[in-house]
Scaffold this active site. Structure first.
Site, short mmCIF file in Angstrom:
data_model
loop_
_atom_site.label_atom_id
_atom_site.label_comp_id
_atom_site.label_asym_id
_atom_site.label_seq_id
_atom_site.Cartn_x
_atom_site.Cartn_y
_atom_site.Cartn_z
N HIS A 2 0.88 -1.18 0.00
CA HIS A 2 0.00 0.00 0.00
C HIS A 2 0.91 1.23 0.00
CE1 HIS A 2 -2.84 2.91 1.82
NE2 HIS A 2 -3.81 2.06 1.53
N ASP A 25 3.19 -4.05 8.30
CA ASP A 25 1.94 -3.33 8.07
C ASP A 25 0.82 -4.35 8.27
OD1 ASP A 25 -0.35 -2.19 7.13
OD2 ASP A 25 0.43 -1.67 5.15
N CYS A 29 -4.59 2.39 -3.78
CA CYS A 29 -3.38 2.89 -3.11
C CYS A 29 -2.21 1.93 -3.31
CB CYS A 29 -3.60 3.14 -1.61
SG CYS A 29 -4.84 4.38 -1.26
N GLN A 77 -4.27 -5.10 7.04
CA GLN A 77 -5.17 -6.15 6.54
C GLN A 77 -5.04 -7.43 7.37
OE1 GLN A 77 -7.37 -6.02 3.90
NE2 GLN A 77 -6.90 -3.87 3.52
N LYS A 81 -10.30 -0.77 9.43
CA LYS A 81 -10.37 -2.07 8.73
C LYS A 81 -10.87 -3.16 9.67
CE LYS A 81 -8.33 -0.34 5.17
NZ LYS A 81 -8.85 -0.24 3.84
C1 LIG Z 1 -2.44 -2.85 3.74
C2 LIG Z 1 -2.83 -1.45 4.14
N1 LIG Z 1 -1.92 -0.66 4.69
C3 LIG Z 1 -2.21 0.59 5.09
C4 LIG Z 1 -3.46 1.11 4.94
C5 LIG Z 1 -3.65 2.55 5.37
O1 LIG Z 1 -4.56 2.74 6.33
P1 LIG Z 1 -4.82 4.26 6.83
O2 LIG Z 1 -5.02 5.08 5.61
O3 LIG Z 1 -6.03 4.15 7.66
O4 LIG Z 1 -3.61 4.67 7.58
C6 LIG Z 1 -4.47 0.32 4.38
C7 LIG Z 1 -5.84 0.82 4.19
O5 LIG Z 1 -6.18 1.82 3.71
C8 LIG Z 1 -4.14 -0.99 3.97
O6 LIG Z 1 -5.05 -1.78 3.41
#
Ligand SMILES: Cc1ncc(COP(=O)(O)O)c(C=O)c1O
Length: 307
Positions: free
Chosen positions: A12, A91, A262, A94, A117
């Site tokens: 991401h 990270d 993203c 997910q 999530k």
């Molecule tokens: C794998 C992963 N990492 C990071 C994020 C970022 O989350 P956030 O924008 O809430 O920080 C997401 C979801 O948007 C994600 O699916």
């Protein structure tokens, strides 16, 4: 000098851009795992390229891909990273919502995940870290609550975690996130993981039955989370844009996401600009997957002639 940060091409943006910013600041080099045809990290290529080596300082990987659904072999890679003295950042945005989480088994030194999530609120997330690492980190933001003593000349800082929590915290979000985590623990993460596997297997089988669907990522629900991204063509082979897929499904009450999710570098790696993504969670039913598959056939009909 010569320090290296290792990520992967399936990350991401939130696990790419901060490392690019750090690399720009420090002169470190950003390197990454590639993926195989099956949408898994290419461990053989990484080994052949000496991706993790004595220059590696940080290895930062998604536990589960938000596009391909792949569950990455984080523990295996963490062992390699630790052997060369690197810090492992995971990270878990997910992974934590879908799988039982045991940070020590995962091999994480730092684990981050986001609230929204896991049936929680937006605007809040969690960073878990090994205490010795956190205690060695300077504050990244100054303000109230993160201090020990403040004089007009200088300040000393509270121990972790308070050192990193400058200012009035997002109280409502923190209470909401706590409630969400308690709820999921009540349901049981083993149950959530088993349900995800069952629904994902059902969705993958349904998609395999429709010619013109190309599933990105593993096509079997093994070491796989619930995000199923795909491209769709008419049966005469014409690509249907994911935003069209999304809009037509939306009109039938089916919510998928279209775009690069993203993860633009991953889409570039796959040679596409965008994909559609169906995501399941603990509340998803097989009936809803049937509606999705019917909906996809409808979209194919709408844009082309079905055989
Ligand atoms: C794998 C992963 N990492 C990071 C994020 C970022 O989350 P956030 O924008 O809430 O920080 C997401 C979801 O948007 C994600 O699916």
């Amino acid at each position: 000098m010569g320090d290296e940060i290792v990520i992967s091409v399936l990350e991401h943006h939130s696990n790419i851009v901060p490392w690019q910013l750090l690399a720009q600041r420090t002169g470190a080099v950003l390197r990454w795992f590639d993926i195989t045809e099956a949408g898994r990290l290419d461990l053989a290529k990484a080994e052949a390229d000496g991706l993790i080596n004595e220059r590696t300082r940080i290895v930062s990987l998604a536990w589960v891909s938000n596009v391909l659904g792949t569950v990455n072999p984080v523990a295996q890679i963490a062992a390699q990273a630790h052997a060369v003295g690197a810090i492992v950042v995971v990270d878990g945005s997910q992974g934590v919502p879908q799988l039982p989480t045991r940070v020590s088994q995962l091999g994480a030194d730092l684990l981050a995940f986001t609230g929204h999530k896991l049936v929680g609120p937006t605007g809040i997330g969690v960073l878990w870290g090994r205490y010795d690492l956190l205690a060695g980190l300077p504050p990244f933001l100054g303000g109230g609550e993160m201090i020990e003593v403040v004089t007009m000349e200088s300040s000393t800082y509270a121990p972790p975690p308070y050192r990193f929590e400058a200012g009035t915290p997002p109280i409502a979000q923190a209470v909401g996130l706590g409630a969400a985590i308690e709820y999921l623990e009540g349901v049981g993460m083993e149950w959530v993981a088993a349900h995800e596997t069952e629904i994902t297997a059902y969705a993958l089988a349904g998609m395999a039955s429709l010619p013109g669907v190309r599933v990105l990522g593993p096509t079997e629900a093994v070491d796989r989370g619930g995000a199923v991204s795909f491209t769709l063509s008419t049966t005469d082979g014409l690509e249907i844009h994911p935003h069209d897929v999304m809009q037509l499904l939306d009109a039938r009450g089916i919510a998928v996401r279209g775009g690069h999710h993203c993860a633009r570098p991953l889409h570039a790696r796959l040679g596409i600009t965008a994909s559609s993504r169906a995501s399941s969670y603990l509340y998803t039913t097989t009936g809803e997957i049937d509606a999705l598959i019917d909906g996809l056939a409808y979209v194919q009909d709408f844009f082309g002639r079905r055989a």
